[in-house]
Design a protein around this motif. Structure first.
Motif, PDB file in Angstrom:
ATOM      1  N   GLN A 216      34.998  84.085  23.863  1.00 21.97           N
ATOM      2  CA  GLN A 216      36.078  83.100  23.985  1.00 21.97           C
ATOM      3  C   GLN A 216      35.537  81.766  24.475  1.00 21.97           C
ATOM      4  N   THR A 217      36.212  80.709  24.070  1.00 23.50           N
ATOM      5  CA  THR A 217      35.952  79.416  24.685  1.00 23.50           C
ATOM      6  C   THR A 217      36.758  79.349  25.981  1.00 23.50           C
ATOM      7  N   LEU A 218      36.437  78.384  26.812  1.00 26.23           N
ATOM      8  CA  LEU A 218      37.214  78.199  28.038  1.00 26.23           C
ATOM      9  C   LEU A 218      38.660  77.881  27.710  1.00 26.23           C
ATOM     10  N   GLY A 219      38.879  77.055  26.701  1.00 22.33           N
ATOM     11  CA  GLY A 219      40.241  76.711  26.301  1.00 22.33           C
ATOM     12  C   GLY A 219      41.038  77.928  25.881  1.00 22.33           C
ATOM     13  N   ALA A 220      40.421  78.840  25.147  1.00 22.17           N
ATOM     14  CA  ALA A 220      41.101  80.066  24.726  1.00 22.17           C
ATOM     15  C   ALA A 220      41.414  80.947  25.925  1.00 22.17           C
ATOM     16  N   ALA A 221      40.483  81.050  26.867  1.00 15.92           N
ATOM     17  CA  ALA A 221      40.710  81.869  28.060  1.00 15.92           C
ATOM     18  C   ALA A 221      41.849  81.296  28.899  1.00 15.92           C
ATOM     19  N   LEU A 222      41.875  79.988  29.066  1.00 14.37           N
ATOM     20  CA  LEU A 222      42.950  79.352  29.832  1.00 14.37           C
ATOM     21  C   LEU A 222      44.296  79.569  29.148  1.00 14.37           C
TER      22      LEU A 222
ATOM     23  N   PHE B 169      44.564  70.366  22.509  1.00 13.76           N
ATOM     24  CA  PHE B 169      45.356  69.633  21.525  1.00 13.76           C
ATOM     25  C   PHE B 169      44.754  69.877  20.149  1.00 13.76           C
ATOM     26  N   CYS B 170      43.575  69.320  19.890  1.00 12.97           N
ATOM     27  CA  CYS B 170      42.980  69.495  18.558  1.00 12.97           C
ATOM     28  C   CYS B 170      42.243  70.830  18.434  1.00 12.97           C
ATOM     29  N   GLY B 171      41.659  71.299  19.528  1.00 13.93           N
ATOM     30  CA  GLY B 171      40.945  72.568  19.516  1.00 13.93           C
ATOM     31  C   GLY B 171      39.593  72.549  18.835  1.00 13.93           C
ATOM     32  N   ILE B 172      39.115  71.371  18.407  1.00 14.34           N
ATOM     33  CA  ILE B 172      37.825  71.292  17.714  1.00 14.34           C
ATOM     34  C   ILE B 172      36.897  70.226  18.294  1.00 14.34           C
ATOM     35  N   GLY B 173      37.212  69.713  19.478  1.00 19.35           N
ATOM     36  CA  GLY B 173      36.310  68.785  20.154  1.00 19.35           C
ATOM     37  C   GLY B 173      36.437  67.326  19.781  1.00 19.35           C
TER      38      GLY B 173
ATOM     39  N   CYS C 268      37.570  73.359  24.738  1.00 19.74           N
ATOM     40  CA  CYS C 268      37.719  73.947  23.404  1.00 19.74           C
ATOM     41  C   CYS C 268      36.384  74.300  22.762  1.00 19.74           C
ATOM     42  N   LEU C 269      35.292  73.737  23.272  1.00 23.38           N
ATOM     43  CA  LEU C 269      33.971  73.987  22.687  1.00 23.38           C
ATOM     44  C   LEU C 269      33.045  74.788  23.589  1.00 23.38           C
ATOM     45  N   THR C 270      33.374  74.914  24.859  1.00 24.12           N
ATOM     46  CA  THR C 270      32.474  75.541  25.823  1.00 24.12           C
ATOM     47  C   THR C 270      32.708  77.044  25.890  1.00 24.12           C
TER      48      THR C 270
ATOM     49  N   CYS D  41      41.088  68.240  26.579  1.00 20.40           N
ATOM     50  CA  CYS D  41      40.867  69.495  27.306  1.00 20.40           C
ATOM     51  C   CYS D  41      39.709  69.438  28.296  1.00 20.40           C
ATOM     52  N   LEU D  42      39.366  68.267  28.784  1.00 19.11           N
ATOM     53  CA  LEU D  42      38.207  68.131  29.664  1.00 19.11           C
ATOM     54  C   LEU D  42      38.370  68.874  30.982  1.00 19.11           C
ATOM     55  N   LEU D  43      37.269  69.462  31.433  1.00 20.43           N
ATOM     56  CA  LEU D  43      37.173  70.185  32.704  1.00 20.43           C
ATOM     57  C   LEU D  43      35.817  69.887  33.331  1.00 20.43           C
ATOM     58  N   MET D  44      35.721  70.117  34.631  1.00 22.55           N
ATOM     59  CA  MET D  44      34.405  70.154  35.265  1.00 22.55           C
ATOM     60  C   MET D  44      33.959  71.610  35.218  1.00 22.55           C
ATOM     61  N   VAL D  45      32.790  71.851  34.652  1.00 23.24           N
ATOM     62  CA  VAL D  45      32.282  73.210  34.474  1.00 23.24           C
ATOM     63  C   VAL D  45      30.959  73.345  35.224  1.00 23.24           C
ATOM     64  N   ASP D  46      30.945  74.219  36.221  1.00 22.21           N
ATOM     65  CA  ASP D  46      29.747  74.437  37.034  1.00 22.21           C
ATOM     66  C   ASP D  46      29.158  73.121  37.540  1.00 22.21           C
ATOM     67  N   GLY D  47      30.033  72.219  37.973  1.00 18.09           N
ATOM     68  CA  GLY D  47      29.615  70.952  38.552  1.00 18.09           C
ATOM     69  C   GLY D  47      29.341  69.839  37.553  1.00 18.09           C
TER      70      GLY D  47
END
Length: 91
Positions: A19-25, A46-50, A68-70, A55-61
């Protein structure tokens, strides 16, 4: 396959391998995790394709990662980066 465990602002969240992070959320019922700067409108997938960067997040700092891509990995620390995101998630 066993579930992965992520942490969104310190709160445990399950994800599946692949799963991507977006899908998990989204699977967890979380449809917004940040707000726009000026209008403070909720944003998530929103677009789901980057393309759109909603869908921006801070991921591991690391800031400004597209959910949607991570790909989800066990133990990832996700930060919304804004207190307003909780209000958006609760809306």
């Amino acid at each position: 396959m066993p579930d992965l465990q992520l942490f969104l602002d310190g709160v445990p969240l399950a994800a599946r391998p692949g799963q991507t992070l977006g899908a998990a959320l989204t699977d967890a019922g979380i449809v917004s995790w940040r707000t726009t700067r000026n209008a403070r409108r909720p944003r998530g997938l929103f677009c789901g394709i980057g393309v759109c960067f909603d869908c921006l997040l801070m991921v591991d700092g690391v800031p400004n990662q597209r959910a949607c891509l991570t790909p989800a990995r066990d133990g990832m620390a996700l930060r919304t980066g804004a207190d307003e995101a909780q209000e958006a998630r609760d809306a």
